[in-house]
Design a protein around this motif. Structure first.
Motif: not given
Length: 225
Positions: A29, A31, A33, A193, A197, A201, A217
């Motif tokens: 994945s 993320g 951010t 998750h 995340d 982030s 992640v």
């Protein structure tokens, strides 16, 4: 503990929580951010002094120049030149270009030249991540800050294990990407998750790096046995 604790198939959480229904894949994945702070000046990477390669090259150059100068002085003083220099000159004059030793010597020389060229044009110090320089302050160009990649990884790992449901976590910090691998022993994998995340982030953004890395992640169940 969350009420949704049903057993999930083993595997990584997909790229987006919108695809939470599929656990069979092992796609990482990326993320989302948080956006990098715009109130910062672009910062270049730190350049290594390359002291060891520079010292080696300087030592070899001084040694070679000293031997050649000694040989020239000996010849000028009507003394016989050094035998190794005469042998080398003879070999270079008589050996063909397709000789194996000529080929090996040329290859070694080319590799050393490329190595020195790469050392000259690359910054080095890959373990240091440059941080943003704040704007609005006087003489900020004279101060530069860097963050050690190992220290950043430890900070992010400590932040990851604080997320509810995370049993263990491993974080690798690169210049362009942060990879987080976590094992969740309870709670739904999608929930863990999403929380992980979001937490990472925010933590990555708060590091204050000049170049905001992307976040990768993955969350899975611990292996049995």
């Amino acid at each position: 503990m969350s009420g949704n604790t049903r057993r999930q198939p083993r595997g990584d959480i997909p790229s987006s929580t919108r695809q939470a229904a599929s656990f069979a894949g092992d796609t990482p994945s990326t993320g989302a951010t948080a956006a990098a702070h715009k109130a910062g000046r672009p910062t270049r990477r730190f350049w290594s002094a390359r002291r060891i390669p520079a010292a080696i090259v300087a030592l070899l150059s001084v040694t070679g120049a000293g031997l050649l100068l000694y040989d020239v002085v000996s010849v000028r003083a009507d003394q016989p030149g050094m035998s190794w220099r005469r042998r080398l000159a003879e070999e270079l004059a008589t050996r063909p270009l397709d000789d194996i030793w000529m080929t090996v010597g040329a290859a070694v020389t080319m590799v050393l030249g490329l190595w020195l060229f790469l050392l000259a044009v690359t910054p080095g110090l890959r373990r240091l991540l440059p941080m943003r320089q704040p704007t609005g302050s006087l003489r900020t160009g004279e101060v530069r800050a860097g963050l050690d990649r190992h220290a950043a990884a430890l900070h992010l790992r400590d932040r990851a294990v604080r997320v509810s449901g995370v049993q263990s976590a491993r974080v690798d910090v690169g210049r362009r990407k942060v990879r987080a691998r976590a094992q969740a022993h309870f709670r739904d994998l999608n929930e863990v998750h999403a929380d992980l995340d979001a937490a990472l982030s925010k933590a990555v953004t708060n590091l204050g790096l000049a170049q905001q890395p992307t976040l990768d992640v993955r969350v899975r169940r611990p292996k049995k046995g």
